[in-house]
Motif scaffolding. Structure first.
Motif, short mmCIF file in Angstrom:
data_model
loop_
_atom_site.label_atom_id
_atom_site.label_comp_id
_atom_site.label_asym_id
_atom_site.label_seq_id
_atom_site.Cartn_x
_atom_site.Cartn_y
_atom_site.Cartn_z
N LEU B 10 7.60 45.23 37.06
CA LEU B 10 8.69 44.51 37.73
C LEU B 10 8.88 43.08 37.22
O LEU B 10 9.80 42.38 37.62
CB LEU B 10 8.42 44.47 39.24
CG LEU B 10 8.22 45.82 39.94
CD1 LEU B 10 8.01 45.61 41.44
CD2 LEU B 10 9.39 46.75 39.69
N ASP B 11 7.98 42.64 36.34
CA ASP B 11 7.99 41.27 35.86
C ASP B 11 9.26 40.97 35.05
O ASP B 11 9.59 41.70 34.12
CB ASP B 11 6.71 41.08 35.03
CG ASP B 11 6.81 39.99 33.98
OD1 ASP B 11 7.35 38.93 34.32
OD2 ASP B 11 6.36 40.21 32.86
N GLY B 12 9.97 39.91 35.41
CA GLY B 12 11.25 39.60 34.76
C GLY B 12 11.18 38.55 33.66
O GLY B 12 12.20 38.13 33.14
N ASP B 14 11.28 37.46 30.26
CA ASP B 14 11.61 38.14 29.01
C ASP B 14 11.87 37.19 27.84
O ASP B 14 12.33 37.61 26.78
CB ASP B 14 12.81 39.08 29.22
CG ASP B 14 14.06 38.34 29.69
OD1 ASP B 14 14.00 37.11 29.88
OD2 ASP B 14 15.10 38.99 29.88
N VAL B 15 11.58 35.90 28.02
CA VAL B 15 11.79 34.96 26.90
C VAL B 15 10.87 35.34 25.74
O VAL B 15 11.30 35.45 24.59
CB VAL B 15 11.55 33.50 27.32
CG1 VAL B 15 11.73 32.56 26.13
CG2 VAL B 15 12.50 33.09 28.44
N LYS B 18 11.80 38.51 23.79
CA LYS B 18 13.01 38.32 22.98
C LYS B 18 12.72 37.45 21.76
O LYS B 18 13.25 37.69 20.67
CB LYS B 18 14.14 37.73 23.84
CG LYS B 18 14.73 38.74 24.81
CD LYS B 18 15.79 38.11 25.71
CE LYS B 18 16.44 39.16 26.62
NZ LYS B 18 17.31 38.52 27.62
N GLY B 35 14.78 46.55 27.54
CA GLY B 35 15.32 45.84 28.69
C GLY B 35 14.26 45.79 29.78
O GLY B 35 13.16 46.33 29.63
N LEU B 36 14.61 45.13 30.90
CA LEU B 36 13.64 44.87 31.96
C LEU B 36 13.33 46.07 32.84
O LEU B 36 14.13 47.00 32.96
CB LEU B 36 14.18 43.77 32.88
CG LEU B 36 14.21 42.34 32.36
CD1 LEU B 36 14.83 41.43 33.42
CD2 LEU B 36 12.83 41.84 31.97
N ARG B 37 12.15 45.99 33.49
CA ARG B 37 11.77 46.88 34.59
C ARG B 37 11.81 48.36 34.26
O ARG B 37 12.44 49.15 34.96
CB ARG B 37 12.65 46.58 35.81
CG ARG B 37 12.03 45.52 36.70
CD ARG B 37 12.82 45.34 37.97
NE ARG B 37 13.90 44.40 37.80
CZ ARG B 37 15.03 44.44 38.48
NH1 ARG B 37 15.24 45.37 39.38
NH2 ARG B 37 15.95 43.53 38.29
N LEU B 60 3.64 39.83 31.91
CA LEU B 60 3.19 38.47 32.27
C LEU B 60 2.74 38.34 33.72
O LEU B 60 2.35 37.26 34.14
CB LEU B 60 4.31 37.45 31.99
CG LEU B 60 4.51 37.09 30.52
CD1 LEU B 60 5.47 38.05 29.85
CD2 LEU B 60 5.00 35.67 30.37
N SER B 61 2.81 39.43 34.48
CA SER B 61 2.54 39.28 35.92
C SER B 61 1.08 39.51 36.27
O SER B 61 0.68 39.34 37.42
CB SER B 61 3.41 40.26 36.71
OG SER B 61 2.97 41.58 36.49
N GLY B 62 0.26 39.92 35.29
CA GLY B 62 -1.15 40.17 35.58
C GLY B 62 -1.48 41.63 35.79
O GLY B 62 -2.64 41.99 36.02
#
Lengths: 540, 127
Positions: B10-12, B14-15, B18, B35-37, B60-62
């Motif tokens: 679910l981590d958004g 995305d820098v 990309k 793309g995300l998620r 990146l969320s762990g």
């Protein structure tokens, strides 16, 4: 005064040319000639167009508000924190939510695996709000909710909880971030297609304007747009285009500009060149005032105020030589104060790689307090007003932000520019160029590509995941689903769905649904059935 | 060589992914981005559909260890045997753990784009 205006250039003095991140060339010396045509000579703080600050007395009367960001995993912990703050005389708290809540998934959804309670409070039903705010006097505290994709549900829950507890919602205060357009550019918690997402924001604005007039339903964020790679001009321009989109939506529902604009606030980012950021805020503040008065015809001065939280951005901080971040953050705080911010927050110096300790969080707080109490920052309003350089750059920024907004218009407006990925593509390309500039040494970064030293190995740390708490949440959700009146819940969800089909304001039907303990996931699914989901434009 | 870059969970943020995509494209690689998620299942089926040579997971969320375990299972279920790697916010101490789970390589926080590109050039010869 000279008859002919002179401009002193780098060539004149035989020095190298200097450009700001925004691409603006900086002259080596500025003189009175550079501000000859500036409107600033006739401006006073607290007077339209507010370049010098929105209040005539600014920090002389009251310093900016310090509001640090923090998250607590469970409704119970959030409640404990509230009790503690109230006992210590504080009156505001930010609530961070976990990713499943922000993305519209319940704790028992397979996609929520490993994420329940990880980055903030979990919310499945109104019950979680009732626990978080148990024995809290809502008249005494203002709650700021950092939520976007499901903001309409979170706001509905806050209102429903207050109503059930017997409060008069017409005096209820609080704020929600609720800026979905920037989520498509950075942060990423979008759910529905762009136009439907904006419609939901406008629903909250309309409902609050009519029933909860003291609530601030939207805080427009340039912050995340800049962190995603936008330069300072784009940060302001895109944020203003977004704010205009919500404003247009509100006006189309028959709300008066003066009833809405004064409830709007902004959240901006600070890192990079000191003077560039100050000019960004001063020029931006003047432009926003003009947009609201000249384009929208607002009569009330308050409507024209650019009220902001401007804090030190994570984007400027480094994992290398982390103590340098304390110094950087002090400069960011100075920039924020010199720019006339209303509220300030700083990142902790160790945030780039670990869980901020109490010690590092205290240093951030002390940084702002030292500035207020030792540096004389509050003594005089807009202390840089009249500086040839700052005023000239402020004028340039006003002009450049306006031009960038016209570029967005050429892309078909902000909704289209975001839906097609136009903005995402250009800011991510810039993020790449900036990163490569730093990695190849084209852009100086102390401790990273200049003045480096052998780094000791610093371990990246995360909060340990609390599986037990997550399991308890899932169990509780099961119990609630078994004990609620499921016929009523289904009827409420059907009402949300038909409301969506008939393009009604969804706030009343969502408030009714949450009162029957419909879950965040169920309500989002009802809306998805009608609206569908956003399809992310991929540009690689 | 064709690389699938993905954002599982679910981590958004995305820098980073990309930035890496542009870096790999500039270095001559073909990049497909999810793309995300995306669920691990969706990522693996995109990999098969697009006939990529390798898969990158940006987290990146762990949740990287949980997602890596799932990745291994789904790869096996689909009989897909191509190298996959993990990047994002990854503690150095988890690099070995991720590689033990089955990641061909894990890149710890602050890895430079040039280092990742060099790694891909290296495995390109082998693939």
């Amino acid at each position: 005064m000279s008859e002919v205006k002179t401009k002193i250039t780098a060539e004149d003095l035989g020095v190298k040319k200097v450009y700001l991140e925004s691409g603006i060339e900086v002259d080596p010396i500025y003189t009175a000639d550079d501000v000859e045509d500036s409107s600033i000579k006739h401006e006073m703080p607290g007077e339209y167009p507010f370049t010098r600050g929105i209040h005539s007395t600014m920090y002389r009367k009251r310093p900016f508000t310090i509001r640090q960001y923090a998250g607590f995993a469970s409704p119970e912990e959030t409640n404990e924190r509230f009790q503690f703050l109230i006992a210590n005389g504080q009156s505001g708290l930010n609530v961070a939510f976990d990713l499943p809540t922000q993305c519209g998934l319940d704790s028992d959804d397979p996609r929520a695996l490993g994420e329940v309670g990880r980055v903030g409070m979990t919310v499945d039903t109104l019950d979680d709000f009732e626990i978080a705010f148990k024995n809290i006097d809502l008249d005494k505290i203002t709650v700021s909710m950092t939520i976007n994709g499901t903001a309409i549900i979170a706001i509905a829950m806050y209102i429903a909880m207050a109503e059930k507890a017997g409060y008069d919602i017409s005096s209820l205060r609080g704020t929600a971030q609720n800026d979905i357009l920037k989520e498509f550019i950075g942060r990423g918690t979008w759910i529905f297609p762009v136009d439907k997402s904006v419609k939901l924001v406008v629903d909250t604005i309309e409902y609050c304007a009519k029933h909860v007039p003291k609530y601030s339903p939207v805080s427009v964020c340039g912050y995340h747009i800049r962190e995603s790679g936008a330069n300072p001009i784009q940060e302001m321009a895109y944020a203003f285009c977004i704010a205009k989109a919500y404003t247009d939506g509100a006006l189309s529902r028959g709300i008066d500009i003066d009833d809405f604009a004064s409830r709007l606030s902004f959240n901006f980012d600070i890192y990079g060149n000191l003077f560039e950021q100050i000019a960004k805020f001063r020029g931006g503040r003047r432009l926003w005032a003009k947009i609201i008065r000249e384009d929208y015809g607002a009569k009330n001065d308050k409507s024209c105020w650019l009220r902001m939280i401007a804090g030190g951005g994570g984007g400027g901080l480094t994992k290398e030589q982390p103590e340098n971040n304390i110094v950087r953050s002090a400069y960011y705080a100075l920039i924020s104060a010199l720019s006339g911010t209303q509220t300030m927050a700083l990142c902790s110096y160790d945030e780039a790689y670990t869980i901020p300790t109490e010690h590092s969080a205290e240093i951030s707080l002390r940084t702002m307090q030292i500035m207020i109490h030792e540096m004389g920052i509050c003594d005089t309003v807009d202390p840089l007003g009249g500086s040839y350089y700052v005023e000239s750059l402020t004028d340039t920024f006003e002009k450049k932000i306006k031009e960038e907004m016209l570029t967005v218009d050429k892309w078909g407006g902000i909704v289209n520019a975001v839906a097609t990925g136009k903005i995402q593509e250009s800011v991510s390309k810039q993020a790449y160029e900036r990163e490569m500039g730093m990695q190849t040494g084209k852009v100086d970064k102390v401790g990273v590509n200049i003045f480096t030293r052998e780094e000791e190995n610093k371990e990246v740390e995360f909060h340990p995941y609390n599986q037990e708490a997550a399991d308890n949440q899932v169990e509780k959700l099961k119990r609630i689903k078994a004990s609620r009146d499921n016929d009523k819940v289904q009827a409420c969800l059907a009402a949300v769905k038909s409301g969506a089909e008939n393009d009604e304001n969804l706030m009343p039907s969502i408030i009714a649904a949450v009162k029957e303990y419909a879950t965040v996931g169920e309500i989002v699914q009802a809306m998805k059935d009608v609206y569908g989901e956003f399809e992310e434009p991929i540009f690689f | 060589m064709k690389v699938l870059l993905s954002k599982p969970g679910l981590d958004g943020h995305d820098v980073g992914v990309k930035v890496l995509a542009y870096g790999l494209i500039d270095a001559g690689f073909e990049v497909v981005y999810t793309g995300l998620r995306k669920s691990i299942e969706e990522i693996v089926s995109m990999a098969i559909e697009n006939k990529v040579d390798t898969i990158g997971l940006s987290i990146l969320s762990g949740t990287h260890l949980v997602l890596a375990e799932r990745m291994k299972e789904v790869m096996t279920e689909n009989n897909l045997d191509i190298p996959w790697f993990v990047g994002g916010n990854v503690p150095a101490q988890d690099v070995e753990k991720l590689e033990a789970i089955g990641a061909n390589k894990a890149f710890a926080t602050s890895t430079k784009v040039a280092e990742v590109v060099a790694y891909f050039n290296e495995i390109k010869v082998k693939v």
